[in-house]
Design a protein around this motif. Structure first.
Motif, PDB file in Angstrom:
ATOM      1  N   GLY A  13       1.072  -0.962  -0.398  1.00  0.00           N
ATOM      2  CA  GLY A  13      -0.074  -0.053  -0.086  1.00  0.00           C
ATOM      3  C   GLY A  13       0.501   1.486  -0.241  1.00  0.00           C
ATOM      4  O   GLY A  13       0.235   2.522  -0.134  1.00  0.00           O
ATOM      5  N   ASP A  14       1.766   1.452  -0.084  1.00  0.00           N
ATOM      6  CA  ASP A  14       2.940   1.923   0.715  1.00  0.00           C
ATOM      7  C   ASP A  14       4.554   1.910   0.559  1.00  0.00           C
ATOM      8  O   ASP A  14       5.044   1.223   1.040  1.00  0.00           O
ATOM      9  CB  ASP A  14       2.535   3.021   1.730  1.00  0.00           C
ATOM     10  CG  ASP A  14       3.358   3.747   2.824  1.00  0.00           C
ATOM     11  OD1 ASP A  14       4.434   4.555   2.170  1.00  0.00           O
ATOM     12  OD2 ASP A  14       2.434   4.577   3.382  1.00  0.00           O
TER      13      ASP A  14
ATOM     14  N   ASP B 181       7.256   3.421   1.185  1.00  0.00           N
ATOM     15  CA  ASP B 181       7.634   4.258   2.819  1.00  0.00           C
ATOM     16  C   ASP B 181       7.422   2.835   4.013  1.00  0.00           C
ATOM     17  O   ASP B 181       8.819   2.383   4.162  1.00  0.00           O
ATOM     18  CB  ASP B 181       7.182   5.510   3.530  1.00  0.00           C
ATOM     19  CG  ASP B 181       8.202   6.359   2.505  1.00  0.00           C
ATOM     20  OD1 ASP B 181       8.409   6.192   2.026  1.00  0.00           O
ATOM     21  OD2 ASP B 181       6.864   6.987   2.953  1.00  0.00           O
ATOM     22  N   THR B 182       6.979   2.378   3.519  1.00  0.00           N
ATOM     23  CA  THR B 182       6.834   1.212   4.400  1.00  0.00           C
ATOM     24  C   THR B 182       6.335  -0.886   4.291  1.00  0.00           C
ATOM     25  O   THR B 182       6.879  -1.188   4.771  1.00  0.00           O
ATOM     26  CB  THR B 182       5.550   1.604   5.821  1.00  0.00           C
ATOM     27  OG1 THR B 182       4.357   1.851   5.386  1.00  0.00           O
ATOM     28  CG2 THR B 182       5.014   2.591   6.413  1.00  0.00           C
ATOM     29  N   LEU B 183       6.330  -0.722   2.663  1.00  0.00           N
ATOM     30  CA  LEU B 183       5.597  -1.743   2.499  1.00  0.00           C
ATOM     31  C   LEU B 183       4.682  -2.263   2.945  1.00  0.00           C
ATOM     32  O   LEU B 183       4.752  -3.954   2.956  1.00  0.00           O
ATOM     33  CB  LEU B 183       7.069  -2.174   2.371  1.00  0.00           C
ATOM     34  CG  LEU B 183       8.188  -1.479   1.190  1.00  0.00           C
ATOM     35  CD1 LEU B 183       9.578  -2.928   1.287  1.00  0.00           C
ATOM     36  CD2 LEU B 183       8.147  -1.566   0.104  1.00  0.00           C
ATOM     37  N   LEU B 184       3.549  -1.727   4.022  1.00  0.00           N
ATOM     38  CA  LEU B 184       2.725  -2.397   4.273  1.00  0.00           C
ATOM     39  C   LEU B 184       1.769  -2.730   3.610  1.00  0.00           C
ATOM     40  O   LEU B 184       1.415  -2.254   2.168  1.00  0.00           O
ATOM     41  CB  LEU B 184       2.217  -1.722   5.296  1.00  0.00           C
ATOM     42  CG  LEU B 184       3.038  -1.179   7.435  1.00  0.00           C
ATOM     43  CD1 LEU B 184       2.674  -0.664   7.646  1.00  0.00           C
ATOM     44  CD2 LEU B 184       3.321  -2.471   7.104  1.00  0.00           C
ATOM     45  N   PRO B 185       0.784  -4.066   3.645  1.00  0.00           N
ATOM     46  CA  PRO B 185       0.075  -4.493   2.629  1.00  0.00           C
ATOM     47  C   PRO B 185      -1.114  -3.630   2.993  1.00  0.00           C
ATOM     48  O   PRO B 185      -1.154  -2.610   3.872  1.00  0.00           O
ATOM     49  CB  PRO B 185      -0.622  -6.059   3.300  1.00  0.00           C
ATOM     50  CG  PRO B 185      -0.041  -6.074   5.438  1.00  0.00           C
ATOM     51  CD  PRO B 185       1.408  -4.706   4.851  1.00  0.00           C
TER      52      PRO B 185
ATOM     53  N   PRO C 229       7.174  -3.800   9.737  1.00  0.00           N
ATOM     54  CA  PRO C 229       7.480  -3.860   8.466  1.00  0.00           C
ATOM     55  C   PRO C 229       8.755  -4.325   7.697  1.00  0.00           C
ATOM     56  O   PRO C 229       9.264  -4.761   8.674  1.00  0.00           O
ATOM     57  CB  PRO C 229       7.222  -2.207   8.424  1.00  0.00           C
ATOM     58  CG  PRO C 229       6.126  -1.526   9.456  1.00  0.00           C
ATOM     59  CD  PRO C 229       7.040  -2.761  10.629  1.00  0.00           C
ATOM     60  N   ILE C 230       8.125  -4.449   7.141  1.00  0.00           N
ATOM     61  CA  ILE C 230       9.693  -5.578   5.896  1.00  0.00           C
ATOM     62  C   ILE C 230      10.994  -4.821   6.365  1.00  0.00           C
ATOM     63  O   ILE C 230      11.346  -3.756   5.953  1.00  0.00           O
ATOM     64  CB  ILE C 230       9.308  -5.470   4.115  1.00  0.00           C
ATOM     65  CG1 ILE C 230       7.893  -6.675   4.203  1.00  0.00           C
ATOM     66  CG2 ILE C 230      10.089  -5.487   3.130  1.00  0.00           C
ATOM     67  CD1 ILE C 230       7.391  -6.457   2.510  1.00  0.00           C
ATOM     68  N   GLY C 231      11.508  -5.257   6.392  1.00  0.00           N
ATOM     69  CA  GLY C 231      12.929  -5.417   6.851  1.00  0.00           C
ATOM     70  C   GLY C 231      13.857  -3.649   7.946  1.00  0.00           C
ATOM     71  O   GLY C 231      14.952  -3.845   7.436  1.00  0.00           O
ATOM     72  N   THR C 232      12.867  -3.842   8.628  1.00  0.00           N
ATOM     73  CA  THR C 232      11.996  -2.889   9.575  1.00  0.00           C
ATOM     74  C   THR C 232      13.347  -4.276  10.343  1.00  0.00           C
ATOM     75  O   THR C 232      13.932  -3.289  11.445  1.00  0.00           O
ATOM     76  CB  THR C 232      11.633  -2.499  10.419  1.00  0.00           C
ATOM     77  OG1 THR C 232      10.489  -3.155  10.943  1.00  0.00           O
ATOM     78  CG2 THR C 232      11.047  -1.379   9.387  1.00  0.00           C
TER      79      THR C 232
ATOM     80  N   ALA D   1      10.135   0.937   6.267  1.00  0.00           N
ATOM     81  CA  ALA D   1      10.487  -0.527   4.679  1.00  0.00           C
ATOM     82  C   ALA D   1      12.091  -0.380   4.300  1.00  0.00           C
ATOM     83  O   ALA D   1      12.612   0.547   4.135  1.00  0.00           O
ATOM     84  CB  ALA D   1       9.637  -1.017   4.520  1.00  0.00           C
ATOM     85  N   LYS D   2      12.143  -1.896   4.452  1.00  0.00           N
ATOM     86  CA  LYS D   2      13.488  -2.131   3.769  1.00  0.00           C
ATOM     87  C   LYS D   2      13.255  -3.324   2.549  1.00  0.00           C
ATOM     88  O   LYS D   2      13.335  -4.113   3.122  1.00  0.00           O
ATOM     89  CB  LYS D   2      15.364  -1.439   4.032  1.00  0.00           C
ATOM     90  CG  LYS D   2      15.881  -2.080   3.412  1.00  0.00           C
ATOM     91  CD  LYS D   2      17.689  -2.322   3.624  1.00  0.00           C
ATOM     92  CE  LYS D   2      18.627  -2.353   2.849  1.00  0.00           C
ATOM     93  NZ  LYS D   2      19.141  -1.025   1.884  1.00  0.00           N
TER      94      LYS D   2
END
Lengths: 287, 287, 287, 287
Positions: C133-134, C136-140, C187-190, D275-276
């Protein structure tokens, strides 16, 4: 300073028979200048500030008023408003009490000597006792601290020791005759907030003297939490003096301490795993 | 109600062009009785309270003033002070605004219908939109919520949706034209405080409408923390109405919201791993 | 790969009728090179790895084996050990299953198209569904995600959706026919670990399909905690591939997942406020 | 017992010149019976268990093997497998080392006397030193502990003190000549896990002797976290002996300690606010 009014059913903070209208104690280190410190003290609503003897200097250095020991300070013309240039002028102007401390001492012997000098310099037998064990963390040394506390109590001091959050050490300091115990939230100046709420709660549950959370507070919610855990007061310095806007942060801390105290007295709702509606809708119109 | 004064440099909370002197919004569910609710509203300093339409009843049930639908309430003689026995009397007496909500709705369709009834009953197009997904957790249903929000915005409502703490959903609600977003701290009535400060911070960083932390607050430090994370306001109900002393807790929440807001504006000190003394002692007298 | 042995009383992880000896799923992104990835896969004990179709390329780009699409990769002579230079060679060598994913898709439509291409390219109807969805955050994105999941289930896919930790959305994905739900830790990669253990626990309590914690794991204790909260498996990528020593971290994650699973099954002691001695000394010799 | 193999690049735990293949130390209190304890010891992979002298009894009570002091135990026929009915039979059967402890002592004097009796009874000069300050919390008394440690070091003991998580006290114990320091995660038997990760990290950063996290561990992720913070080993008792399935929990703890150790050595990814992606998609096919 506007007087604080007590919450319903609350009693004033009393330490060694002396009563305070505010449950916030302010440290004076780290302020950019005296005017800002004065404004922050006033905004905080505090009635007691703590000052390091080593910042003010020993009594031998005073003629009438204490003199600053900062190198070069004597050369600069003191600002009008604070004639001697000393932090004590600020404190006098603000009309608050002063609690000398032994910051910078690493042994019981140093701390006892400093406390005695402070008694002469400030004309009070109240002492915030700091005996530091470590330059990196500025954490208190438990053995030297208890030793110094015992000596100073015998000497007639009203001792408020800065201690770790160890419940056993807190009890031993109380047993030694300290007028309060001052466990840390986190190491001095870290702003990490209450690192171990469990220990702070254990100390508050067992103490028969006021518990004053001292050091490590970073922001308003930290101060509120310390009070909710049962502390009688909060002492903080750099969270205010080094904030971007110290005066506004002082006001925030005043409100936070009041909020935490009132919330403690008000009896919070229990924590639940599942939801509980504020209203039930049984028997209500099906819209 | 005593007017709130703004902190230095602060601006008032503005939602959809309407300005509020307090950043605390109170829910009315869970209060023991009307008198206590009135006292809590006053102590909280709030200017806006939320009421479930299903507690007050649809407009068809009213002659002049809304009537309570609680079974048996009609049989009991209403207390003098609140002639119709309705919560709306309390709100009128307190002189605060009312924000109807759609609590108890489980689909977009139900929520839209309830919002329309509320508009008639309360004479306002403001609506706190709740579309619940689950009776155990009372958590919002993201899909139904967004659907209802889109419909109500098209319908001319000023929509304040109660949402999860999902930053993407918050942005989609904002994109749909909502006047604010109201992410939860934790499920309704749990008192667990801010479960995911990271998500709340992400929402606040990206939002262009006010972010109001809604649900899950348990005590004062929770409310202060929500404000420190960047929320524009806090909405809570049972933390006050079900506290042992609701009036005192209302005052605690008022102070906590102010404290958290001021602390946010004041610019807190950074967190450090190691200590930093408030004073340095270099060059000072060796005592 | 050494076979994992089940803990006493445990059953194997089963997703959509397929059984796995390991409860760890590995992402392949972020690895420095193929040889290191192969070693990490082996050390992790995983039986399933996930690959982004967009990294491997659509089926039209393949003659016999998928080709990498990284610009310039075609110019460089592929290393001997992996003749086509593709990550698929690594996976084949390691003898693990492949779970294609739709990373990089921002709408349901994109994700559905990508899933269909992946089915052709990888010869499997299993899909890890990501709809972001985003950036910056790669959130779903919850709405697009549910929409895509419904379409793909109808299309005969075995859908494993990467979702937020929203318990209502998780239930709706399950109701839509997903074979598992994959809520994030963070979030992914955090590498922030489980940001909201309460939500993860709520999801596990209510789910009737496997719950796989996906994204945000930073270190071993995070993975163990996710399993203790009730997750059936853990999926992680950068925590391993970007660790200073990916192979050693892969072994750590294997042990952590086993530890968390066994601890969950073993029934931990309750948390207590006060101490409880492991031995009681009543009636024992007074030394 | 299956030998533990070291992770790549790891070295074995060495305390006072003695090397251990496992970084888990098990307490024996709280076990339902000897057979279960034996199975748990074996499953844990430990090479060292700790036993309270007061449970085994002073040397004067032994003829050849130590006798239990539990009242009535002498009346019951000991089970075949453990001829003397003593926990020492279990330890001998398991082939692990024994670390006597001074549990139940409240003063330095008591602890020193108990340690001397333990030396005779167990034929070892290793002692886990416990000096308790408080029956409610079983927290160590810092002053008595340091006093006893100094005496026992002078006496030639290899002293492993159970201490609070106070970094200054830990350093003083090290300075006193202790062979390791054993800070708590939380009070004994509480299962609260690492209450103050910051303090534990500070201790590990500064210590030149092994840091063994002792007490308060509740589940596998707690043990992994302690190792990730830098501890050299973990000591726990009731987390295993009072779990619903002690043998399975022992295996969980073995894996958790290995996982935490490996994760520490492997160099975890940094924590990020945003995120990354594990893969970047620039230059890739637009599907």
């Amino acid at each position: 300073m506007e007087p604080q009014t007590l919450s319903r059913g609350d009693t004033a903070l009393t330490i060694a028979g002396r009563t305070f209208g505010s449950r916030l104690i302010l440290g004076t280190g780290g302020a950019a200048n005296h005017a800002q410190l004065a404004a922050a003290i006033t905004a905080s609503g505090t009635e007691l500030v703590t000052v390091a003897l080593r910042r003010v200097g020993p009594p031998s250095a005073h003629s009438e008023a204490p003199q600053p020991l900062t190198p070069g300070a004597a050369d600069a013309a003191p600002p009008r408003r604070y004639p001697t240039g000393s932090i004590l002028d600020v404190i006098e102007e603000c009309g608050v009490g002063v609690l000398p401390n032994t910051a910078g001492c690493f042994t019981a012997e140093q701390a006892v000597r400093t406390a005695r000098l402070a008694r002469e310099a400030f004309g009070t037998d109240w002492i915030k006792l700091e005996v530091i064990g470590d330059e990196d963390t500025l954490l208190p040394d438990p053995v030297e601290l208890l030793d110094a506390a015992e000596t100073l109590v015998r000497d007639g001091f009203t001792v408020l020791p800065y201690t770790s959050d160890d419940p056993v050490l807190a009890r031993r300091l109380e047993d030694a005759g300290c007028a309060a115990v001052m466990p840390l939230a986190a190491p001095i100046g870290t702003g990490l907030g209450v690192r171990n709420p469990h220990n702070l709660a254990l100390i508050c549950e067992h103490a028969n003297v006021p518990v004053i959370c001292d050091a490590g507070i970073g922001t308003a919610s930290d101060a509120a939490l310390a009070m909710e855990l049962g502390c009688s007061a909060v002492l903080l310095a750099t969270a205010v003096t080094r904030a971007a806007d110290p005066v506004l942060m002082a006001a925030a801390m005043r409100d936070a301490v009041n909020a935490g105290r009132a919330a403690r007295l008000a009896g919070r709702i229990p924590k639940r795993h599942l939801a509980k509606a504020s209203s039930t809708f049984e028997g209500m119109a099906d819209l």
